[in-house]
Design an enzyme around this catalytic site. Structure first.
Site: not given
Ligand code: FPP
Length: 255
Positions: A26, A74
């Protein structure tokens, strides 16, 4: 996976565990926002953090890493962000498959296949088939995954088996139910890490986390590195796991 240094993990250290670490990666959006960048660049930096973590995990004696790449919730994100995340998983598998295969990593994608774009489903299936016989390290990427959906799917499978006359309702126990989940066959979950300071499980591995140690780390995922994984491992090792029983000191005191 053999540590990149060529040295093996001391057996005594590996025996301390954890064997299986799961991570809610996250903070990509906040990392990007803090730099005045689009959220998509936060996710790209998140892939680099994932690569660092996959490389570091076996060196700490970890056998299995499960990461939350995309949840069933998501899909509510803007179309462009969803499409970026789909593209990133595809690019990750395509760019790293040869190396993962060479290093003995088995790649497994957890979650509902239906609903995934056909090209992503095809890439994922090819990668799983290619690495199916690898047994040095298990990398599980939860993609289009939701723990409640997985429990519902498992319940449906069992209900269908009862309907077909293959099972009796009272044959269902925890072990049978666990074998119907998409995580079946992997090691028990020891630690569930969430980065970015949020303290929620967010529909990730609800069944599997029943006795996992929860570790919340105040680092945004793109900044995650080997030192943070080491801290999570140390935190796990400092905890006393009782699984509903009593602690070792209490057993000694009780005589
Ligand atoms: C949460 O951060 C993260 C995600 C919803 C996606 C995680 C994905 C990756 C690390 C990259 C792609 C994955 C793979 C397996 C190659 P957020 O966007 O919710 O962050 P925030 O809470 O700060 O907005």
């Amino acid at each position: 996976m053999a540590p990149a240094s060529g040295q093996s993990v001391p057996a005594s250290e590996a025996a301390l565990g954890p064997r299986h670490v799961a991570v809610i990666m996250d903070g990509n959006g906040r990392w990007a926002k803090a730099r005045g960048l689009p959220r998509t660049l936060g996710h790209r930096a998140g892939v680099n953090a994932l690569k660092r973590t996959v490389e570091a995990a076996p060196k700490l004696g970890i056998e299995c890493l499960t990461v939350f790449g995309f949840s069933t919730e998501n899909w509510r994100r803007p179309v462009a962000e969803v499409s970026e995340l789909m593209g990133l998983v595809r690019a990750y598998v395509e760019s790293d498959l040869e190396r993962l295969t060479r290093e003995g990593v088995r790649l497994r994608i957890l979650g509902r296949r239906e609903g995934l774009p056909a090209d992503i489903a095809a890439v994922v299936e090819r990668a799983e088939a290619r690495t199916a016989n690898n047994d040095r390290f298990l990398l599980q990427v939860a993609f289009n995954y939701g723990a409640r959906a997985d429990v519902v799917d498992a319940a449906r499978r069992f209900a269908q088996a009862v309907k077909n006359g293959e099972q009796e309702p009272d044959q269902l126990d925890e072990s049978t139910f666990g074998s119907l989940l998409c995580t079946a066959g992997g090691p028990p979950l020891d630690v569930l890490v969430r980065t970015s300071g949020e303290r929620r499980i967010s529909n990730f591995l609800l069944w599997e986390a029943a006795y996992a140690e929860l570790v919340f780390q105040d680092v945004l995922w793109p900044d995650y590195g080997v030192e943070h994984l080491q801290q999570a491992v140390n935190e796990f090792r400092s905890r006393e796991r009782r699984f509903g029983g009593i602690g070792v000191h209490d057993v000694l005191a009780a005589g």
